[in-house]
Design an enzyme around this catalytic site. Structure first.
Site, PDB file in Angstrom:
ATOM      1  N   TYR A  40       0.657  -1.260   0.009  1.00 12.17           N
ATOM      2  CA  TYR A  40       0.150   0.272   0.535  1.00 12.17           C
ATOM      3  C   TYR A  40       1.282   1.346  -0.014  1.00 12.17           C
ATOM      4  O   TYR A  40       0.718   2.500  -0.843  1.00 12.17           O
ATOM      5  CB  TYR A  40      -0.782  -0.267   0.986  1.00 12.17           C
ATOM      6  CG  TYR A  40      -1.831   1.279   0.902  1.00 12.17           C
ATOM      7  CD1 TYR A  40      -3.013   0.861   1.065  1.00 12.17           C
ATOM      8  CD2 TYR A  40      -0.740   2.500   1.978  1.00 12.17           C
ATOM      9  CE1 TYR A  40      -3.806   2.141   1.151  1.00 12.17           C
ATOM     10  CE2 TYR A  40      -2.542   3.939   1.831  1.00 12.17           C
ATOM     11  CZ  TYR A  40      -3.717   3.607   1.523  1.00 12.17           C
ATOM     12  OH  TYR A  40      -4.533   4.321   1.674  1.00 12.17           O
ATOM     13  N   GLU A 118     -30.501   1.493  16.913  1.00 13.83           N
ATOM     14  CA  GLU A 118     -28.991   1.667  16.238  1.00 13.83           C
ATOM     15  C   GLU A 118     -28.085   2.458  17.817  1.00 13.83           C
ATOM     16  O   GLU A 118     -29.343   2.829  18.667  1.00 13.83           O
ATOM     17  CB  GLU A 118     -28.709   2.360  14.908  1.00 13.83           C
ATOM     18  CG  GLU A 118     -29.839   3.123  14.267  1.00 13.83           C
ATOM     19  CD  GLU A 118     -29.927   4.326  13.034  1.00 13.83           C
ATOM     20  OE1 GLU A 118     -28.691   5.115  13.552  1.00 13.83           O
ATOM     21  OE2 GLU A 118     -29.804   3.924  12.037  1.00 13.83           O
ATOM     22  N   LYS A 120     -26.678   4.785  19.970  1.00 11.02           N
ATOM     23  CA  LYS A 120     -26.026   5.694  19.937  1.00 11.02           C
ATOM     24  C   LYS A 120     -25.275   6.293  19.997  1.00 11.02           C
ATOM     25  O   LYS A 120     -24.180   6.171  21.584  1.00 11.02           O
ATOM     26  CB  LYS A 120     -26.804   6.723  20.839  1.00 11.02           C
ATOM     27  CG  LYS A 120     -26.975   8.940  20.748  1.00 11.02           C
ATOM     28  CD  LYS A 120     -28.408   9.340  21.848  1.00 11.02           C
ATOM     29  CE  LYS A 120     -27.870  10.430  21.218  1.00 11.02           C
ATOM     30  NZ  LYS A 120     -27.018  11.271  21.601  1.00 11.02           N
ATOM     31  N   ASP A 122     -20.870   7.590  20.577  1.00  6.61           N
ATOM     32  CA  ASP A 122     -21.036   9.078  21.398  1.00  6.61           C
ATOM     33  C   ASP A 122     -19.748   9.825  20.723  1.00  6.61           C
ATOM     34  O   ASP A 122     -18.450   9.817  21.309  1.00  6.61           O
ATOM     35  CB  ASP A 122     -20.371   8.491  23.317  1.00  6.61           C
ATOM     36  CG  ASP A 122     -20.954   9.959  23.961  1.00  6.61           C
ATOM     37  OD1 ASP A 122     -21.241  11.050  23.583  1.00  6.61           O
ATOM     38  OD2 ASP A 122     -20.130   9.719  25.517  1.00  6.61           O
ATOM     39  N   TYR A 233     -24.980   7.139   9.606  1.00  2.31           N
ATOM     40  CA  TYR A 233     -26.366   7.322  10.049  1.00  2.31           C
ATOM     41  C   TYR A 233     -27.791   7.662   9.447  1.00  2.31           C
ATOM     42  O   TYR A 233     -28.545   7.264  10.135  1.00  2.31           O
ATOM     43  CB  TYR A 233     -26.750   7.558  11.704  1.00  2.31           C
ATOM     44  CG  TYR A 233     -26.248   8.189  12.804  1.00  2.31           C
ATOM     45  CD1 TYR A 233     -26.868   9.177  11.843  1.00  2.31           C
ATOM     46  CD2 TYR A 233     -25.213   8.276  13.090  1.00  2.31           C
ATOM     47  CE1 TYR A 233     -26.622  10.450  12.695  1.00  2.31           C
ATOM     48  CE2 TYR A 233     -24.911   9.865  13.037  1.00  2.31           C
ATOM     49  CZ  TYR A 233     -25.911  11.297  13.329  1.00  2.31           C
ATOM     50  OH  TYR A 233     -25.760  12.104  14.043  1.00  2.31           O
ATOM     51  N   LYS A 321     -31.331   6.808  26.056  1.00  2.00           N
ATOM     52  CA  LYS A 321     -30.339   6.718  26.672  1.00  2.00           C
ATOM     53  C   LYS A 321     -30.032   5.701  27.618  1.00  2.00           C
ATOM     54  O   LYS A 321     -31.078   5.218  28.273  1.00  2.00           O
ATOM     55  CB  LYS A 321     -30.433   8.130  26.961  1.00  2.00           C
ATOM     56  CG  LYS A 321     -30.419   9.757  26.570  1.00  2.00           C
ATOM     57  CD  LYS A 321     -29.544   9.987  25.595  1.00  2.00           C
ATOM     58  CE  LYS A 321     -27.916  10.189  25.849  1.00  2.00           C
ATOM     59  NZ  LYS A 321     -27.681  11.871  26.231  1.00  2.00           N
ATOM     60  N   CYS A 415       9.931   7.897  47.200  1.00  2.00           N
ATOM     61  CA  CYS A 415       9.046   6.271  47.211  1.00  2.00           C
ATOM     62  C   CYS A 415       8.371   6.603  48.267  1.00  2.00           C
ATOM     63  O   CYS A 415       8.927   6.695  49.579  1.00  2.00           O
ATOM     64  CB  CYS A 415       9.830   5.549  46.560  1.00  2.00           C
ATOM     65  SG  CYS A 415       8.474   4.564  46.716  1.00  2.00           S
ATOM     66  N   CYS A 418       9.571   3.221  50.030  1.00  6.11           N
ATOM     67  CA  CYS A 418      10.813   2.571  49.828  1.00  6.11           C
ATOM     68  C   CYS A 418      11.672   3.916  50.596  1.00  6.11           C
ATOM     69  O   CYS A 418      12.709   3.971  51.277  1.00  6.11           O
ATOM     70  CB  CYS A 418      11.435   1.710  48.781  1.00  6.11           C
ATOM     71  SG  CYS A 418      11.647   2.942  47.634  1.00  6.11           S
ATOM     72  N   CYS A 433      10.393   6.334  41.472  1.00  9.35           N
ATOM     73  CA  CYS A 433      10.798   6.029  42.629  1.00  9.35           C
ATOM     74  C   CYS A 433      12.275   5.357  41.623  1.00  9.35           C
ATOM     75  O   CYS A 433      12.343   5.048  40.758  1.00  9.35           O
ATOM     76  CB  CYS A 433      10.705   4.677  42.965  1.00  9.35           C
ATOM     77  SG  CYS A 433      10.821   3.875  43.881  1.00  9.35           S
ATOM     78  N   CYS A 438      12.804  -1.919  44.861  1.00 10.19           N
ATOM     79  CA  CYS A 438      11.548  -1.512  45.517  1.00 10.19           C
ATOM     80  C   CYS A 438      10.784  -1.608  45.857  1.00 10.19           C
ATOM     81  O   CYS A 438       9.966  -3.160  44.931  1.00 10.19           O
ATOM     82  CB  CYS A 438      10.982   0.166  44.876  1.00 10.19           C
ATOM     83  SG  CYS A 438       9.194   1.106  45.651  1.00 10.19           S
TER      84      CYS A 438
HETATM   85  S1  IVH Z   1     -29.489  10.715  13.757  1.00  9.07           S
HETATM   86  C1  IVH Z   1     -32.846  13.903  13.261  1.00  9.07           C
HETATM   87  N1  IVH Z   1     -28.272   8.079  14.410  1.00  9.07           N
HETATM   88  O1  IVH Z   1     -26.688  12.038  18.607  1.00  9.07           O
HETATM   89  C2  IVH Z   1     -31.706  12.414  14.175  1.00  9.07           C
HETATM   90  N2  IVH Z   1     -28.058  10.225  15.713  1.00  9.07           N
HETATM   91  O2  IVH Z   1     -29.099  14.339  19.583  1.00  9.07           O
HETATM   92  C3  IVH Z   1     -30.657  12.679  13.902  1.00  9.07           C
HETATM   93  N3  IVH Z   1     -25.735  10.335  17.360  1.00  9.07           N
HETATM   94  O3  IVH Z   1     -26.043  14.811  17.139  1.00  9.07           O
HETATM   95  C4  IVH Z   1     -29.396  11.627  14.532  1.00  9.07           C
HETATM   96  N4  IVH Z   1     -25.356   8.143  16.919  1.00  9.07           N
HETATM   97  O4  IVH Z   1     -24.765  13.214  16.700  1.00  9.07           O
HETATM   98  C5  IVH Z   1     -28.581   9.582  15.298  1.00  9.07           C
HETATM   99  N5  IVH Z   1     -27.037   6.512  15.300  1.00  9.07           N
HETATM  100  C6  IVH Z   1     -27.547   8.090  15.658  1.00  9.07           C
HETATM  101  C7  IVH Z   1     -26.702   8.448  16.169  1.00  9.07           C
HETATM  102  C8  IVH Z   1     -27.052  10.021  16.485  1.00  9.07           C
HETATM  103  C9  IVH Z   1     -25.317   9.372  17.720  1.00  9.07           C
HETATM  104  C10 IVH Z   1     -25.967  11.590  17.843  1.00  9.07           C
HETATM  105  C11 IVH Z   1     -25.505  13.261  16.837  1.00  9.07           C
HETATM  106  C12 IVH Z   1     -26.978  14.037  16.422  1.00  9.07           C
HETATM  107  C13 IVH Z   1     -27.208  13.456  18.235  1.00  9.07           C
HETATM  108  C14 IVH Z   1     -29.299  14.035  18.358  1.00  9.07           C
END
Ligand code: IVH
Length: 674
Positions: A40, A118, A120, A122, A233, A321, A415, A418, A433, A438
């Protein structure tokens, strides 16, 4: 200037771009590369050379753009053609039941609604615009209406296609907006912070902040060095990209080369939505990235249109959540622990607090600079965060909680165990240390030596190690093999049966694979993975100990820092003596890697669900040790799917493609060679 038009270089550059896009896709999306990293790199170098010689051949969608562009003065503003909304939150099942009822009322439907659920993710929301199949603009969500243009930064993310893949049949839409979440995997986040600690740089509080901070760099060359990733998503404005359901749209996006989360359930009804939430909550900590809940979306796109949006969120989706993983408590005391390498780590003792179902009473403070930066004092009220399996951390001090009674903590210059001087070397964030004998260092070294991935000595717990070191029976790990029942019986709380079991466990551990042996030595920066690489390459401990710095740094996955640490370890006569003395007491090191004959030789294996008897990372190591490769997506080229508990959509996919499926027992049998 040479003219490249209509000549060999044009054709070659085009070929190279296509090949690199394809290899990139196979590596970052399918996790199933067709060429080695070296091949690559060779192709990439050829393209860079061509583009340097003929600048007119440079294209904004060229894979060479992944390295980042010169810094910007400031970010341009992008107005989203369709606002990027946020989601309403639900915290318990009754709110999801109400959400479902609301939808049926709104649509005047008495039948059942089908949803897609799906994880969510973070991270941070991003929109990608593709014009004529090429990524032209990438922007952050911002306030939902206006975001920042971060195109050069997003182009450095390997899982984001710079050009859409299209089959002859489907082609691609001339305009397409794709939305998704940019994130950093937990393990990569940990490494990123470790690197920052070493360099004395401030660390990121969590993977989400690290992703946001990395994406919003004016110099995209910095972004290029950060391990960003992206799952898509949904879609924004996409006039020619029409589907019946959200799920079909996701599959369509996958076909264009986007990475779609593998833990998505589609076409499910209310009850399954509720049970999937529980399942996801269970597998959550096994996932390599952080999720903070589940997003439930009405699958039918016509229904979505009819439901429409409220002021800031759509009616057709909701975020369910997980319980908060942050909490506030008080710092009772700060003390200092001494680790295997002698590093002094300050630890906060907290008033116990329940965070997401787990009682937290301690949090790591990393090093003195962190305490200073966050100005954490004994007696402070603090916000504490627990993320997955990582040790809880203090996010910040709640200043309004200060009474004036708080005490400032300062790191000791000796330390605490010791009393030898604790020295902070230039360029390091930790004080260490200076005494290699130790007792705290010896205890931590012995505990590591006896741990699961190393000699795996059952029954040698922390308390026992403490006693053995304090009584002077164990001064180095080699002494473990000189322990006998007479001596062990004299120790506190050691009955006849425990002594017998421990002696047996030590006996059993005497024969050990080379990679485990190397890992057990506790060489700085040499984890299970590097130990595996070294054992494969050198095939004997003598081979590793003789390897030169150059030879070691040249190995893929090793590099100069690790190489220097390995060399320093074997250059220390005490370490060489300890190894020799183990071999004299009858430790037998066996070869790890058979060139052929491993249970998964040349096979691509995908893991799904929760395994009961081992963690994911251990299963991965076991498969690799048996000559296999672990992929993240089930494709036609997958040889086996290992399905644990709560397997998810990969199992359906494997069944669809006829990929052989092994349950945990069958998997373990195969590893054991049955
Ligand atoms: S759909 C109108 N799908 O959650 C709906 N959002 O509070 C659009 N997020 O700003 C969002 N995983 O950053 C969707 N599987 C998922 C998600 C997701 C994380 C976040 C996204 C959005 C926030 C909404």
């Amino acid at each position: 200037m040479r003219n490249a038009l209509n000549s060999g270089p044009v054709i070659r550059a085009d070929e190279l771009r296509k090949m690199l896009h394809r290899h990139n896709y196979r590596y970052y999306i399918l996790d199933d590369p067709e060429v080695s990293d070296a091949e690559y790199d060779q192709l990439m170098r050829e393209l860079i050379a061509l583009e340097t010689a003929y600048p007119e051949l440079r294209r904004p969608d060229s894979p060479t753009q992944r390295v980042g562009a010169p810094p910007l003065e400031k970010f341009e503003t992008v107005i989203h053609s369709i606002p990027m909304l946020s989601l309403d939150n639900a915290f318990d099942a009754s709110e999801i039941i109400e959400f479902d009822a609301r939808i049926r009322r709104f649509l005047s439907i008495s039948g059942r609604i089908r949803y897609t659920a799906e994880p969510k993710l973070d991270g941070i929301a991003v929109e990608l615009v593709y014009e004529k199949g090429k990524l032209t603009v990438a922007s952050t969500r911002g306030d939902g209406i206006r975001g920042e243009q971060v195109t050069p930064n997003v182009k450095t993310i390997r899982s984001v296609p710079l050009v859409l893949s299209a089959t002859e049949k489907t082609g691609f839409p001339s305009y397409l907006e794709v939305r998704g979440e940019v994130f950093i995997e937990k393990e990569k986040f940990k490494k990123l912070n470790e690197g920052r600690i070493k360099k004395g740089l401030p660390i990121f509080a969590n993977p989400r902040n690290a992703a946001a901070g990395s994406l919003r760099q004016l110099d995209s060359r910095i972004t290029a060095e950060r391990p960003l990733d992206m799952f898509c998503y949904g879609i924004g404005n996409a006039p020619e990209f029409r589907f019946q359901s959200h799920w079909d749209a996701l599959i369509g996006l996958q076909g264009f080369g986007f990475k779609i989360n593998p833990h998505i359930r589609s076409g499910i009804e209310l009850e399954e939505v509720l049970s999937f939430y529980i399942e996801l909550g269970r597998v959550r900590h096994e996932l390599p990235y952080e999720i903070d809940g589940m997003v439930v979306k009405v699958d039918n796109l016509e229904f979505q249109d009819r439901l429409g949006v409220k002021s800031r969120s759509p009616r057709w989706a909701i975020a369910y959540k997980f319980e908060a993983v942050q909490g506030t408590t008080r710092v009772r005391e700060i003390d200092v622990q001494v680790g295997r390498t002698g590093a002094l780590t300050p630890v906060a003792h907290l008033e116990p607090v329940n965070i997401g179902g787990v009682t937290v009473s301690r949090a790591t403070l990393h090093n003195e600079d962190e305490i200073l930066k966050k100005d954490i004092r004994i007696g402070d009220t603090v916000l504490v965060q627990r993320a997955g399996d990582v040790i809880p951390e203090i996010v910040k001090v709640i200043e309004s909680g200060r009474t004036g009674e708080e005490r400032i903590f300062s790191m000791p210059d000796s330390c605490p165990v010791c009393r030898s001087p604790a020295i902070r070397f230039e360029g390091e964030a930790a004080r260490r240390c200076s005494n290699v004998s130790c007792p705290a260092q010896v205890k931590a070294t012995v505990r590591h030596f006896a741990s699961k991935g190393a000699f795996d000595i059952d029954g040698l717990g922390d308390k026992l190690v403490g006693q053995l070191v304090d009584n002077g029976h164990v001064r180095s790990y080699a002494d473990l093999f000189r322990l006998n029942s007479e001596l062990l019986k004299k120790l506190e709380r050691m009955g006849g049966k425990s002594v017998e079991n421990l002696v047996k466990a030590i006996e059993k551990s005497r024969t050990i694979e080379l990679s485990r042996f190397i890992y057990a030595l506790g060489i700085r920066h040499v984890g299970e993975n590097v130990a595996g690489i070294l054992s494969k390459r050198f095939r004997s401990i003598a081979g590793v100990s003789r390897a030169s710095l150059e030879e070691l740094s040249g190995i893929e996955g090793v590099g100069p820092t690790i190489a220097a640490s390995i060399r320093a370890f074997f250059d220390n006569p005490k370490n060489r003596e300890a190894i020799e003395s183990m071999i004299t007491t009858g430790v037998i090191i066996t070869a790890t890697h058979e060139i052929n004959g491993g249970a998964f030789d040349g096979k691509t294996v995908v893991l799904t669900g929760v395994l009961e008897r081992m963690t994911r990372s251990r299963a991965k190591i076991a498969i690799e040790k048996e000559g296999g490769k672990v992929g993240s997506v089930v494709t036609r080229r997958t040889d086996y799917l290992i399905a644990g508990d709560a397997p998810g959509s990969k199992l359906d996919r494997a069944r669809e493609l006829g990929v052989p499926i092994l349950n945990e027992t069958e998997f373990i049998k195969r590893l054991e060679g049955a």
